[in-house]
Motif scaffolding. Sequence first.
Motif, mmCIF file in Angstrom:
data_model
loop_
_atom_site.group_PDB
_atom_site.id
_atom_site.type_symbol
_atom_site.label_atom_id
_atom_site.label_comp_id
_atom_site.label_asym_id
_atom_site.label_seq_id
_atom_site.Cartn_x
_atom_site.Cartn_y
_atom_site.Cartn_z
ATOM 1 N N VAL A 1 0.885 -1.170 0.000
ATOM 2 C CA VAL A 1 0.000 0.000 0.000
ATOM 3 C C VAL A 1 0.915 1.211 0.000
ATOM 4 N N ARG A 2 1.024 1.836 -1.168
ATOM 5 C CA ARG A 2 2.026 2.875 -1.392
ATOM 6 C C ARG A 2 3.412 2.246 -1.168
ATOM 7 N N ALA A 3 4.231 2.784 -0.267
ATOM 8 C CA ALA A 3 5.574 2.222 -0.093
ATOM 9 C C ALA A 3 5.610 1.197 1.036
ATOM 10 N N GLU A 4 4.489 0.987 1.704
ATOM 11 C CA GLU A 4 4.446 0.110 2.887
ATOM 12 C C GLU A 4 3.968 -1.272 2.494
ATOM 13 N N VAL A 5 4.626 -2.297 3.057
ATOM 14 C CA VAL A 5 4.170 -3.668 2.852
ATOM 15 C C VAL A 5 3.007 -3.921 3.793
ATOM 16 N N PHE A 6 1.809 -4.090 3.216
ATOM 17 C CA PHE A 6 0.618 -4.342 4.029
ATOM 18 C C PHE A 6 0.526 -5.800 4.451
ATOM 19 N N GLY A 7 0.874 -6.701 3.541
ATOM 20 C CA GLY A 7 0.791 -8.129 3.824
ATOM 21 C C GLY A 7 1.291 -8.928 2.642
ATOM 22 N N ASN A 8 0.988 -10.215 2.643
ATOM 23 C CA ASN A 8 1.438 -11.101 1.580
ATOM 24 C C ASN A 8 0.295 -12.017 1.156
ATOM 25 N N LEU A 9 0.299 -12.348 -0.129
ATOM 26 C CA LEU A 9 -0.695 -13.254 -0.687
ATOM 27 C C LEU A 9 -0.016 -14.599 -0.956
ATOM 28 N N TYR A 10 -0.581 -15.679 -0.395
ATOM 29 C CA TYR A 10 0.010 -17.013 -0.512
ATOM 30 C C TYR A 10 -0.988 -17.943 -1.187
ATOM 31 N N LEU A 11 -0.515 -18.725 -2.164
ATOM 32 C CA LEU A 11 -1.341 -19.738 -2.813
ATOM 33 C C LEU A 11 -0.578 -21.059 -2.835
ATOM 34 N N THR A 12 -1.300 -22.148 -2.631
ATOM 35 C CA THR A 12 -0.653 -23.477 -2.664
ATOM 36 C C THR A 12 -1.536 -24.472 -3.417
ATOM 37 N N GLU A 13 -0.876 -25.562 -3.886
ATOM 38 C CA GLU A 13 -1.569 -26.688 -4.533
ATOM 39 C C GLU A 13 -2.299 -26.262 -5.800
ATOM 40 N N LYS A 14 -1.522 -26.157 -6.886
ATOM 41 C CA LYS A 14 -2.090 -25.849 -8.199
ATOM 42 C C LYS A 14 -3.009 -26.995 -8.624
ATOM 43 N N ARG A 15 -4.239 -26.670 -9.000
ATOM 44 C CA ARG A 15 -5.195 -27.697 -9.422
ATOM 45 C C ARG A 15 -4.835 -28.239 -10.808
ATOM 46 N N GLY A 16 -5.071 -29.553 -11.014
ATOM 47 C CA GLY A 16 -4.896 -30.169 -12.333
ATOM 48 C C GLY A 16 -3.468 -30.208 -12.793
ATOM 49 N N THR A 17 -2.505 -30.291 -11.844
ATOM 50 C CA THR A 17 -1.093 -30.304 -12.251
ATOM 51 C C THR A 17 -0.385 -31.515 -11.681
ATOM 52 N N ALA A 18 -1.091 -32.629 -11.621
ATOM 53 C CA ALA A 18 -0.466 -33.828 -11.078
ATOM 54 C C ALA A 18 0.710 -34.220 -11.971
ATOM 55 N N GLY A 19 1.847 -34.338 -11.365
ATOM 56 C CA GLY A 19 3.069 -34.700 -12.057
ATOM 57 C C GLY A 19 3.741 -33.553 -12.754
ATOM 58 N N ALA A 20 3.105 -32.377 -12.759
ATOM 59 C CA ALA A 20 3.724 -31.207 -13.386
ATOM 60 C C ALA A 20 4.451 -30.396 -12.338
ATOM 61 N N SER A 21 4.938 -29.222 -12.751
ATOM 62 C CA SER A 21 5.777 -28.434 -11.848
ATOM 63 C C SER A 21 4.975 -27.498 -10.957
ATOM 64 N N GLY A 22 3.641 -27.501 -11.071
ATOM 65 C CA GLY A 22 2.839 -26.654 -10.206
ATOM 66 C C GLY A 22 2.653 -25.274 -10.798
ATOM 67 N N PHE A 23 2.755 -24.228 -9.968
ATOM 68 C CA PHE A 23 2.527 -22.862 -10.437
ATOM 69 C C PHE A 23 3.620 -22.449 -11.421
ATOM 70 N N THR A 24 3.223 -21.642 -12.394
ATOM 71 C CA THR A 24 4.147 -21.185 -13.434
ATOM 72 C C THR A 24 4.502 -19.718 -13.206
#
Length: 525
Positions: free
Chosen positions: A129-152
């Motif tokens: 938010v402007r120059a301040e770090v407000f927080g972080n966004l975290y995502l896990t377990e890419k759907r439909g990527t069994a055996g693949a590398s996950g998030f791109t």
Amino acid sequence: MNREGGADAAPRLPALLEALLNVGSDLDLRATLQHIVDTATELAGARYGALGVTDPERGGVSELFTSGVDEAARARVGRLPDGSTGLIGHLVREPRPLLVPDMASDIRAAGLPPGHPVMKSFVGVPIRVRAEVFGNLYLTEKRGTAGASGFTTDDLALLRVLASQAGIAIGNARLYETVRRRERWIEGAAACTTALLAGESAEDALTTVAEQARILADASAGVVLQPTPEGGMEIVAASTHGDPADLIGTVIEPGSPVLEQLLGGEPVFIEDSASDERMTTRVRARFGPSMMLPLRSGGRLIGTLALPRRRGGPPYSAAERLLASQFASQAALALVMADSRHDRKRLAVFEDRDRIARDLHDLVVQRLFATEMMLESTRRRASGAADLDQLLGAAVDELDSTIQEVRTTIFALQQPPADAPATFRGRVLRETAGAAALLGFQPSVRFTGAVDALVPERAAQRLLAELRAALAAAHRRPEVTRVRVEIDAKAKASDGRTAVRLTVTDDAPAEPGRPGTTFTWETPL
């Protein structure tokens, strides 16, 4: 961007644009944060998502908004991560975009609590938010990527764009929330001031301050402490969700570190009342985060406003501390103003009573005395007529009695209404005034002689006890409609000594064992 990623990203551009348009549609901050994490989870095709709000004062994560975690999974995890360990903690310490294909092989992913869902791929981006770090966004377990590398890298790019827009939306929501919170505090302070200046008693005024502050701060309790003669501080007013009686009377003993800081005019902010060594009161184990704000006016400490939250409750933010401190300053000023207004009203009452007393003395008593002298002169001239002489004598006696009662009224008007009388005359008047509420009428009182100067304390206490007994006896007889109290400091005892005589007469008929309606007591001086 690789070819596979570009092919995967192109169909999601409309969804991204739609998400960018909708992410700032709500001005409520909490609703905005939940909408952001839900949108990011859906946009990136993740199974789980979280948005952690960074605590700039204490480090770590102060709040965690999740998506894809149902109630059963939340119950298995127990307490959510606080940002001290794992990849969440790493992003708090180093807020830069992060892509992890396999969490099991990354040492930074250690520290997941037991019962946490199994997770393989991970992507995280900071929200600024402007120059301040407000927080972080975290995502896990890419759907439909069994055996693949996950998030791109395309997923990471989309999230960075979304996080940029989310920062703007969060900034607007925070600004709106700050304005609304400030408005509530201003309205609360104004309501508090209005109530204090409406003429409330001192106890009700302090309770009003405690209750308004508790509601505004979302605290478990609001209490007002005032200095004690011993140098400590005592809770004199409290407002809680339940019964505040167990808080009233709690004392902070002299020498307490908290007390020394308050007496110096500095606020005290506490993370956990139960474990903070500075807290020494018996009720501290019931509360968690707390702030204690000095109530000062004109450089003088008139009290302390304390606002503790429940155990495990959220700590106070810097904005909340500032607003509460401003409220305390205005409440202290309102308390002083209310006290001054009360003093002015009391002074006006005293002045009015003095005026009435002067008018009674200068006009009524003098006229009555002049009438008495005229009747006395007429009686002497008409000494030959027995009936007329008796009638005039009765009129003179009645006027003399009226003069004595008016003088007694003048004396009562000259006493402060809320102060306990120190003189014998004043205590007699207080006893008869108290009896009037039970009898249904005001007993008449007549004094002869300078009773305050002639009657010693021991004799006064005995006569007051006898007076109370006589008035109580009159109250037990329903046929009594008039009571006359006479105190003569110039009486003579049977042995010739000077005595003070108390005579209580009522109009009840004679009873067996009680030959008359008059009680008389004498005490030698």
